[in-house]
Design a protein around this motif. Sequence first.
Motif, short mmCIF file in Angstrom:
data_model
loop_
_atom_site.label_atom_id
_atom_site.label_comp_id
_atom_site.label_asym_id
_atom_site.label_seq_id
_atom_site.Cartn_x
_atom_site.Cartn_y
_atom_site.Cartn_z
N SER A 94 5.23 6.35 1.42
CA SER A 94 4.06 7.10 0.98
C SER A 94 3.27 6.27 -0.04
CB SER A 94 4.49 8.43 0.34
OG SER A 94 3.37 9.23 0.04
N GLU A 95 2.08 6.72 -0.37
CA GLU A 95 1.31 6.03 -1.40
C GLU A 95 2.11 6.01 -2.71
OE1 GLU A 95 -2.94 6.87 -1.87
OE2 GLU A 95 -2.77 8.16 -0.10
N PRO A 96 2.06 4.91 -3.43
CA PRO A 96 2.86 4.81 -4.67
C PRO A 96 2.65 5.99 -5.64
CG PRO A 96 1.99 2.67 -4.09
CD PRO A 96 1.37 3.64 -3.13
N LYS A 97 1.45 6.54 -5.69
CA LYS A 97 1.19 7.65 -6.61
C LYS A 97 1.99 8.91 -6.24
CE LYS A 97 -2.80 9.47 -4.06
NZ LYS A 97 -4.25 9.77 -4.10
N ASN A 98 2.57 8.92 -5.01
CA ASN A 98 3.27 10.12 -4.54
C ASN A 98 4.79 10.05 -4.75
OD1 ASN A 98 0.90 11.31 -3.56
ND2 ASN A 98 1.09 10.27 -1.58
N PHE B 97 3.88 2.12 -10.99
CA PHE B 97 4.33 3.40 -10.44
C PHE B 97 5.85 3.62 -10.55
CE2 PHE B 97 0.44 2.25 -8.14
CZ PHE B 97 -0.32 3.39 -8.36
N ARG C 137 5.12 15.94 5.68
CA ARG C 137 4.03 15.32 6.43
C ARG C 137 3.00 16.34 6.87
NH1 ARG C 137 3.72 11.74 12.06
NH2 ARG C 137 1.65 12.54 12.57
N ALA D 182 0.82 -1.21 0.00
CA ALA D 182 0.00 0.00 0.00
C ALA D 182 0.86 1.26 0.00
CB ALA D 182 -0.92 0.00 1.22
N GLN D 183 2.11 1.10 0.47
CA GLN D 183 3.02 2.24 0.52
C GLN D 183 4.28 1.95 -0.29
OE1 GLN D 183 3.72 3.02 4.76
NE2 GLN D 183 2.40 4.81 4.58
N ALA D 184 4.71 2.95 -1.02
CA ALA D 184 6.01 2.87 -1.70
C ALA D 184 7.10 3.17 -0.68
CB ALA D 184 6.07 3.88 -2.84
N ALA E 217 2.95 11.50 4.07
CA ALA E 217 3.36 10.28 4.76
C ALA E 217 3.25 10.45 6.26
CB ALA E 217 4.79 9.93 4.39
N ALA F 82 7.81 -0.47 -5.11
CA ALA F 82 6.40 -0.12 -5.35
C ALA F 82 5.84 -1.04 -6.42
CB ALA F 82 6.29 1.34 -5.80
#
Length: 409
Positions: free
Chosen positions: A303-307, A407, A275, A233-235, A281, A403
């Motif tokens: 952080s989320e992979p899209k970030n 991504f 943050r 869920a997180q990169a 994150a 990731a």
Amino acid sequence: MEKISKLSNGLTIVYKKNPQTPRIALNLFIKSGVIDEEKAGETSLITKLLLQGTKNLSSKELADKIDFYGIDLITDVKQDYLKVKAVFLNDDVEIALDLLSDIILNSTFDNFEKEVNKLKGEIVSDLDSAKTKALDNLIKNLYENHPYGNSYTKILEEINNITKEDVKNLYYSKLTANNCVISIVGDLEEAKIISLLEKHFAQIKNDETQSVNKEITEIKESKTVTIEKEDVAQAQIFKSWILPGLNNKDMPVFMVLNSILGSCGLSSRLFLELREKRGLAYVVRSSLDVMNLSSTFTLYIASEPKNIKTALAGFKTEVDKLKAELVSEKELQSAKNNIIGKRAFLHETNSQQSHYLGYYELLGLGAAFDEKLNDEILKVTPEDIKRVTNEYLKENYVVSLLAPKEFLN
């Protein structure tokens, strides 16, 4: 105040008396570690096998004695040293030194296959962590073709080629008086402790052969290394530079820079910007890992992979600000206070003090450096921070990403 002396074989002793403390802490450092490995994992096996029995005691007999006398006995390895730590009651000093010297001088390295399999299992388990996997990828690419890059995955690649004789030969070749430091802190008269150490450790040979200085290859240009992992869920995002080693005059500046940028928690720049302001994150920080030949300065965020691109751009923005603008005296003083406060916390026990005294003595700065370091930190100026950021945090870094595949393009 610590005192430095030598045993008859030339082995260096650092002693500090702390009155009215019930337990003595002793660290025996050997100036060897990952840096001297021919095959990745050799020194990790040394630390496991040292407690598997001696010429005089089986592994069970050794474990029973350690347990009976309540001795805290730990072996450890880092890039530049092997260490055996013992903490024991003042009244048990002779018993503890008997056991410790037997381990140091007479280890048989029994249960070799069992410990190899155990180490492999531990590494595989650790690599289940996405963060550990991404960090492993970072280290082996930062120090490609150098022992400092002997990461978990490299150990797994090479460990089956290591023999018991490889491990024994490496250990006993490095166990020389000129290659060792014993640091000891507790409530015991100096003359008595030196006499006891002479009795137990003067037989270590003095061999003037020195380790070959394995130079660090400079990173010529930036690169990104990736690991595809779909079920996260997180990169995991790391960005790291190679800096000079422990003996460099700018080391106190690096420490303050690290505190300002990301190691001091809620007040650090990365935390406040990435943050608090941008919500990228829960975890974001910087770290400074200091070694003898080099150091690594690393920025990290989960952080989320899209970030991913946004987070890396945020890293660059915060570093560029430090390159362009002087930090305020208020921010600088806050960073210094944070470091000095943490150092005080890490020097509370005899065991902690013994570690740092021996570590700095072993690697050439001298035991007294530990007391001087706070003064050097207080001397750091805003101009120093700007200078080292421009000089060292250049476009020669390694980024490690973990990731899902979509991504990483």
